[in-house]
Write a protein that holds these residues in place. Structure first.
Motif, PDB file in Angstrom:
ATOM      1  N   ALA A  67       0.823  -1.210   0.000  1.00 11.47           N
ATOM      2  CA  ALA A  67       0.000   0.000   0.000  1.00 11.47           C
ATOM      3  C   ALA A  67       0.858   1.262   0.000  1.00 11.47           C
ATOM      4  O   ALA A  67       0.583   2.221  -0.733  1.00 11.47           O
ATOM      5  N   GLU A  68       1.918   1.268   0.807  1.00 10.95           N
ATOM      6  CA  GLU A  68       2.805   2.441   0.871  1.00 10.95           C
ATOM      7  C   GLU A  68       3.601   2.604  -0.431  1.00 10.95           C
ATOM      8  O   GLU A  68       3.840   3.718  -0.895  1.00 10.95           O
ATOM      9  N   ALA A  69       4.012   1.482  -1.015  1.00 12.98           N
ATOM     10  CA  ALA A  69       4.793   1.544  -2.257  1.00 12.98           C
ATOM     11  C   ALA A  69       3.972   2.133  -3.401  1.00 12.98           C
ATOM     12  O   ALA A  69       4.504   2.856  -4.255  1.00 12.98           O
ATOM     13  N   ILE A  70       2.678   1.834  -3.424  1.00  3.55           N
ATOM     14  CA  ILE A  70       1.808   2.403  -4.462  1.00  3.55           C
ATOM     15  C   ILE A  70       1.778   3.921  -4.358  1.00  3.55           C
ATOM     16  O   ILE A  70       1.901   4.643  -5.351  1.00  3.55           O
ATOM     17  N   VAL A  71       1.632   4.413  -3.137  1.00  4.26           N
ATOM     18  CA  VAL A  71       1.559   5.862  -2.911  1.00  4.26           C
ATOM     19  C   VAL A  71       2.848   6.541  -3.381  1.00  4.26           C
ATOM     20  O   VAL A  71       2.821   7.634  -3.965  1.00  4.26           O
ATOM     21  N   GLN A  72       3.991   5.896  -3.121  1.00  3.71           N
ATOM     22  CA  GLN A  72       5.292   6.465  -3.495  1.00  3.71           C
ATOM     23  C   GLN A  72       5.683   6.143  -4.943  1.00  3.71           C
ATOM     24  O   GLN A  72       6.789   6.467  -5.378  1.00  3.71           O
ATOM     25  N   GLU A  73       4.762   5.467  -5.652  1.00  2.00           N
ATOM     26  CA  GLU A  73       4.977   5.116  -7.065  1.00  2.00           C
ATOM     27  C   GLU A  73       6.209   4.235  -7.270  1.00  2.00           C
ATOM     28  O   GLU A  73       6.943   4.362  -8.257  1.00  2.00           O
ATOM     29  N   LEU A  74       6.436   3.332  -6.326  1.00  5.15           N
ATOM     30  CA  LEU A  74       7.513   2.341  -6.475  1.00  5.15           C
ATOM     31  C   LEU A  74       6.886   1.094  -7.095  1.00  5.15           C
ATOM     32  O   LEU A  74       6.523   0.131  -6.413  1.00  5.15           O
ATOM     33  N   LYS A  75       6.756   1.102  -8.405  1.00  2.00           N
ATOM     34  CA  LYS A  75       5.933   0.105  -9.094  1.00  2.00           C
ATOM     35  C   LYS A  75       6.533  -1.299  -9.045  1.00  2.00           C
ATOM     36  O   LYS A  75       5.821  -2.296  -8.862  1.00  2.00           O
ATOM     37  N   THR A  76       7.838  -1.392  -9.212  1.00  2.00           N
ATOM     38  CA  THR A  76       8.485  -2.714  -9.153  1.00  2.00           C
ATOM     39  C   THR A  76       8.330  -3.330  -7.768  1.00  2.00           C
ATOM     40  O   THR A  76       8.064  -4.525  -7.628  1.00  2.00           O
ATOM     41  N   ALA A  77       8.489  -2.500  -6.741  1.00  2.00           N
ATOM     42  CA  ALA A  77       8.329  -2.980  -5.365  1.00  2.00           C
ATOM     43  C   ALA A  77       6.888  -3.393  -5.093  1.00  2.00           C
ATOM     44  O   ALA A  77       6.633  -4.380  -4.390  1.00  2.00           O
ATOM     45  N   THR A  78       5.929  -2.662  -5.655  1.00  2.00           N
ATOM     46  CA  THR A  78       4.516  -3.020  -5.481  1.00  2.00           C
ATOM     47  C   THR A  78       4.231  -4.386  -6.090  1.00  2.00           C
ATOM     48  O   THR A  78       3.549  -5.219  -5.487  1.00  2.00           O
ATOM     49  N   ARG A  79       4.752  -4.615  -7.286  1.00  2.00           N
ATOM     50  CA  ARG A  79       4.540  -5.919  -7.929  1.00  2.00           C
ATOM     51  C   ARG A  79       5.180  -7.045  -7.130  1.00  2.00           C
ATOM     52  O   ARG A  79       4.613  -8.135  -7.010  1.00  2.00           O
ATOM     53  N   THR A 119      -6.841  -2.751  -6.517  1.00  2.00           N
ATOM     54  CA  THR A 119      -7.742  -1.624  -6.791  1.00  2.00           C
ATOM     55  C   THR A 119      -7.006  -0.285  -6.704  1.00  2.00           C
ATOM     56  O   THR A 119      -7.213   0.604  -7.536  1.00  2.00           O
ATOM     57  N   GLU A 120      -6.122  -0.149  -5.702  1.00  2.00           N
ATOM     58  CA  GLU A 120      -5.380   1.107  -5.552  1.00  2.00           C
ATOM     59  C   GLU A 120      -4.380   1.288  -6.697  1.00  2.00           C
ATOM     60  O   GLU A 120      -4.155   2.414  -7.154  1.00  2.00           O
ATOM     61  N   ALA A 121      -3.794   0.196  -7.161  1.00  5.09           N
ATOM     62  CA  ALA A 121      -2.851   0.282  -8.281  1.00  5.09           C
ATOM     63  C   ALA A 121      -3.555   0.778  -9.542  1.00  5.09           C
ATOM     64  O   ALA A 121      -2.972   1.542 -10.333  1.00  5.09           O
ATOM     65  N   ILE A 122      -4.788   0.368  -9.732  1.00  8.16           N
ATOM     66  CA  ILE A 122      -5.561   0.849 -10.891  1.00  8.16           C
ATOM     67  C   ILE A 122      -5.774   2.356 -10.793  1.00  8.16           C
ATOM     68  O   ILE A 122      -5.586   3.098 -11.762  1.00  8.16           O
ATOM     69  N   VAL A 123      -6.146   2.810  -9.606  1.00  8.31           N
ATOM     70  CA  VAL A 123      -6.374   4.246  -9.389  1.00  8.31           C
ATOM     71  C   VAL A 123      -5.089   5.037  -9.632  1.00  8.31           C
ATOM     72  O   VAL A 123      -5.113   6.136 -10.187  1.00  8.31           O
ATOM     73  N   GLN A 124      -3.948   4.456  -9.219  1.00  8.63           N
ATOM     74  CA  GLN A 124      -2.651   5.132  -9.347  1.00  8.63           C
ATOM     75  C   GLN A 124      -1.990   4.879 -10.706  1.00  8.63           C
ATOM     76  O   GLN A 124      -0.803   5.139 -10.878  1.00  8.63           O
ATOM     77  N   ASN A 125      -2.762   4.358 -11.646  1.00  9.92           N
ATOM     78  CA  ASN A 125      -2.266   4.139 -13.015  1.00  9.92           C
ATOM     79  C   ASN A 125      -1.065   3.195 -13.045  1.00  9.92           C
ATOM     80  O   ASN A 125      -0.047   3.456 -13.693  1.00  9.92           O
ATOM     81  N   ASP A 126      -1.195   2.093 -12.341  1.00  7.18           N
ATOM     82  CA  ASP A 126      -0.147   1.067 -12.307  1.00  7.18           C
ATOM     83  C   ASP A 126      -0.781  -0.285 -12.664  1.00  7.18           C
ATOM     84  O   ASP A 126      -0.985  -1.143 -11.803  1.00  7.18           O
ATOM     85  N   PRO A 127      -1.124  -0.480 -13.948  1.00  9.63           N
ATOM     86  CA  PRO A 127      -1.843  -1.696 -14.340  1.00  9.63           C
ATOM     87  C   PRO A 127      -1.067  -2.983 -14.123  1.00  9.63           C
ATOM     88  O   PRO A 127      -1.651  -4.032 -13.842  1.00  9.63           O
ATOM     89  N   TYR A 128       0.262  -2.919 -14.240  1.00 14.92           N
ATOM     90  CA  TYR A 128       1.060  -4.143 -14.094  1.00 14.92           C
ATOM     91  C   TYR A 128       0.969  -4.696 -12.668  1.00 14.92           C
ATOM     92  O   TYR A 128       0.899  -5.910 -12.462  1.00 14.92           O
ATOM     93  N   SER A 129       0.967  -3.804 -11.690  1.00 18.32           N
ATOM     94  CA  SER A 129       0.817  -4.256 -10.296  1.00 18.32           C
ATOM     95  C   SER A 129      -0.572  -4.834 -10.071  1.00 18.32           C
ATOM     96  O   SER A 129      -0.747  -5.824  -9.348  1.00 18.32           O
ATOM     97  N   ALA A 130      -1.577  -4.211 -10.674  1.00 17.68           N
ATOM     98  CA  ALA A 130      -2.942  -4.719 -10.540  1.00 17.68           C
ATOM     99  C   ALA A 130      -3.070  -6.107 -11.170  1.00 17.68           C
ATOM    100  O   ALA A 130      -3.729  -6.999 -10.616  1.00 17.68           O
ATOM    101  N   GLU A 131      -2.422  -6.297 -12.321  1.00 18.47           N
ATOM    102  CA  GLU A 131      -2.434  -7.619 -12.965  1.00 18.47           C
ATOM    103  C   GLU A 131      -1.755  -8.654 -12.081  1.00 18.47           C
ATOM    104  O   GLU A 131      -2.229  -9.792 -11.961  1.00 18.47           O
ATOM    105  N   GLU A 132      -0.640  -8.265 -11.478  1.00 13.36           N
ATOM    106  CA  GLU A 132       0.075  -9.180 -10.587  1.00 13.36           C
ATOM    107  C   GLU A 132      -0.799  -9.571  -9.404  1.00 13.36           C
ATOM    108  O   GLU A 132      -0.801 -10.732  -8.966  1.00 13.36           O
ATOM    109  N   ALA A 133      -1.549  -8.605  -8.876  1.00 15.85           N
ATOM    110  CA  ALA A 133      -2.459  -8.886  -7.759  1.00 15.85           C
ATOM    111  C   ALA A 133      -3.547  -9.867  -8.194  1.00 15.85           C
ATOM    112  O   ALA A 133      -3.907 -10.789  -7.445  1.00 15.85           O
TER     113      ALA A 133
END
Length: 481
Positions: free
Chosen positions: A250-262, A296-310
């Motif tokens: 959740a924190e990584a999404i906010v900071q836009e750390l996309k690789t870490a989120t995935r 869901t938060e990754a979608i809002v933050q325009n991070d589709p790859y993390s959302a797909e991984e979820a």
């Protein structure tokens, strides 16, 4: 003699590397210097006591010898106390921690020939491993706290050159992870929990400093520890790993750390899947909820790859849960996949919506194969909702995928003679087809009608009531008009 005995005890109890602590202790060298001065002064005075030396007051010189001898013995008292303190693992850990700096760690990693001699972390790890063998929880906790605090200080204050963050993060986090693996083997769940908590602290600090590699490595380590803990039925540790990974994601999404989120999503999937395999219901549910939030938060933050991984992680948990868990527990993954699919459709993120549909299809198919009719019904309803939402947002490919997924589950339901499930599938097909007709998607409408007509034939062959199918077809026709 006291010093040598103390060194021997410490080396046997903890690690041979603590010899350096005693060798670098100034107290021993100060005391040794005092004794050398006293001894040589006394010997020199004995040499000249009979013959005398001009200008020396012998009475005063002899008094000085007595005074120095007394002083030397008095010095033993604080030295003994200090030496006894050095036998405490907490003191050894604190002194060893002073050498944990960015430069020392990187030097040890870069100098492969003498890495064991200059590694500043290894002495503390040896003390912790020794304490694990004795179930000395206090020493383990102190050692982990010191490594964590030192790491956080370095992350906050040090400036990393290119590639240095990767080396430093991997080494420190791997070292902490290995402590957890050893603790799990020793069935020491309290120590495993401590490792998870400390890894979480490092991960959150790395996120605040926007250090993606450190965050990614922390998430990977937490996934490995959580998976191993779940496998060894240490559910409290596995659950804490899931909770920590959820926070990091959740924190990584906010900071836009996309690789870490995935990486966090992938790790949650691994822990959740293992928990489902071991029938650890609470851990599995918490992993599913955390993945739903990340997706869901990754979608809002325009991070589709993390959302797909979820979504992929939820699929893995859901299919494994369908094999091993009561269906009401596996339903949690279906609910979270539905949330991700609906949010993706709402935000017009086609790739994620497609992934959610594929995941729901596979969970539904597994549910039917395992004869979990209630879970399959929930999956069908979720597919219908995602298909309708996608049709509303004019994502044509997604409702088409939803129709095909419903067709597969419907045919399976007929084969298994699950009449209730087959009827619910027809109802959802009708809903998606109706929405497609309202939007003027002729191809989708034709596909929906085709599937419904084929289902109707099968219902007639089974002599089932096909009223709901007729209603679905009528609804689509009415919407077309």
């Amino acid at each position: 003699t006291l010093s040598l005995v103390a060194v021997q005890l410490a080396a046997q109890s903890y690690s041979a590397r603590v010899i350096d602590v005693y060798k670098n202790n100034p107290d021993m060298w100060i005391l040794l210097s005092i004794y050398i001065v006293v001894i040589f002064y006394g010997l020199g005075l004995l040499k000249v006591i009979d013959i005398g030396v001009a200008g020396i007051n012998m009475e005063l010189a002899i008094f000085a010898v007595y005074f120095l001898g007394f002083f030397a013995f008095v010095c033993l008292i604080p030295y003994i106390l200090k030496t006894l303190d050095l036998l405490k693992p907490s003191v050894l850990i604190k002194i060893s921690a002073e050498k944990i700096t960015k430069d020392n760690v990187l030097k040890a990693l870069n100098d492969y020939e003498i890495v064991d001699e200059i590694d500043p972390v290894q002495p503390i790890i040896d003390i912790i491993n020794s304490a694990l063998g004795k179930n000395d929880y206090e020493t383990i906790r102190n050692g982990l706290k010191v490594i964590t605090n030192s790491t956080i200080s370095i992350l906050e204050e040090a400036h990393f050159e290119s590639g240095e963050e990767d080396k430093f993060a991997r080494y420190i986090i791997d070292a902490i992870q290995n402590i957890a693996i050893f603790a799990i083997k020793k069935e020491n769940e309290n120590s495993t929990l401590s490792v998870v908590i400390n890894l979480g602290t490092i991960g959150i600090k790395a996120i605040k400093q926007e250090l993606e590699t450190a965050t990614q490595e922390t998430a990977k380590a937490l996934g490995n520890v959580g998976t191993k803990a779940a496998e060894q039925k240490q559910e409290a540790a596995a659950r804490e790993a899931v909770k920590t990974l959820g926070n990091i994601g959740a924190e990584a999404i906010v900071q836009e750390l996309k690789t870490a989120t995935r990486e966090a999503a992938k790790a949650l999937g691994n822990v959740g899947t293992k928990a489902a395999e071991q029938k650890q219901e609470v851990t599995m549910q918490e992993a599913a909820k955390a993945l739903g939030n990340i997706g869901t938060e990754a979608i809002v933050q325009n991070d589709p790859y993390s959302a797909e991984e979820a979504a992929k992680a939820l699929e893995s948990i859901g299919t494994k849960a369908a094999e091993n868990e009561p269906e009401y527990i596996a339903n949690e993954t279906v609910e979270e996949l539905k949330k991700i699919g609906e949010k993706a459709a709402e935000q017009k993120v086609k790739e994620v919506a497609d992934q959610a549909v594929r995941a729901l299809k596979n969970v539904g198919r597994k549910s039917v194969n395992q004869e979990l009719q209630w879970l399959a019904v929930q999956t069908v309803e979720a597919l219908g909702n995602v298909g309708i939402k996608a049709a509303e947002q004019e994502l044509k490919g997604v409702p088409f995928s939803a129709l095909l997924a419903l067709e597969i589950i419907g045919k399976k339901a007929v084969e298994k003679e699950f009449e209730w499930l087959a009827v619910e599938t027809a109802i959802e097909l009708g809903k998606v087809g109706t929405k497609a007709a309202e939007k003027g998607f002729d191809r989708l409408v034709r596909e929906a009608k085709r599937i419904l007509n084929e289902l109707c034939k099968k219902f007639k062959e089974k002599k089932w009531n096909y009223v709901e199918i007729l209603k679905a077809l009528q609804s689509i026709d009415f919407a077309e008009e």
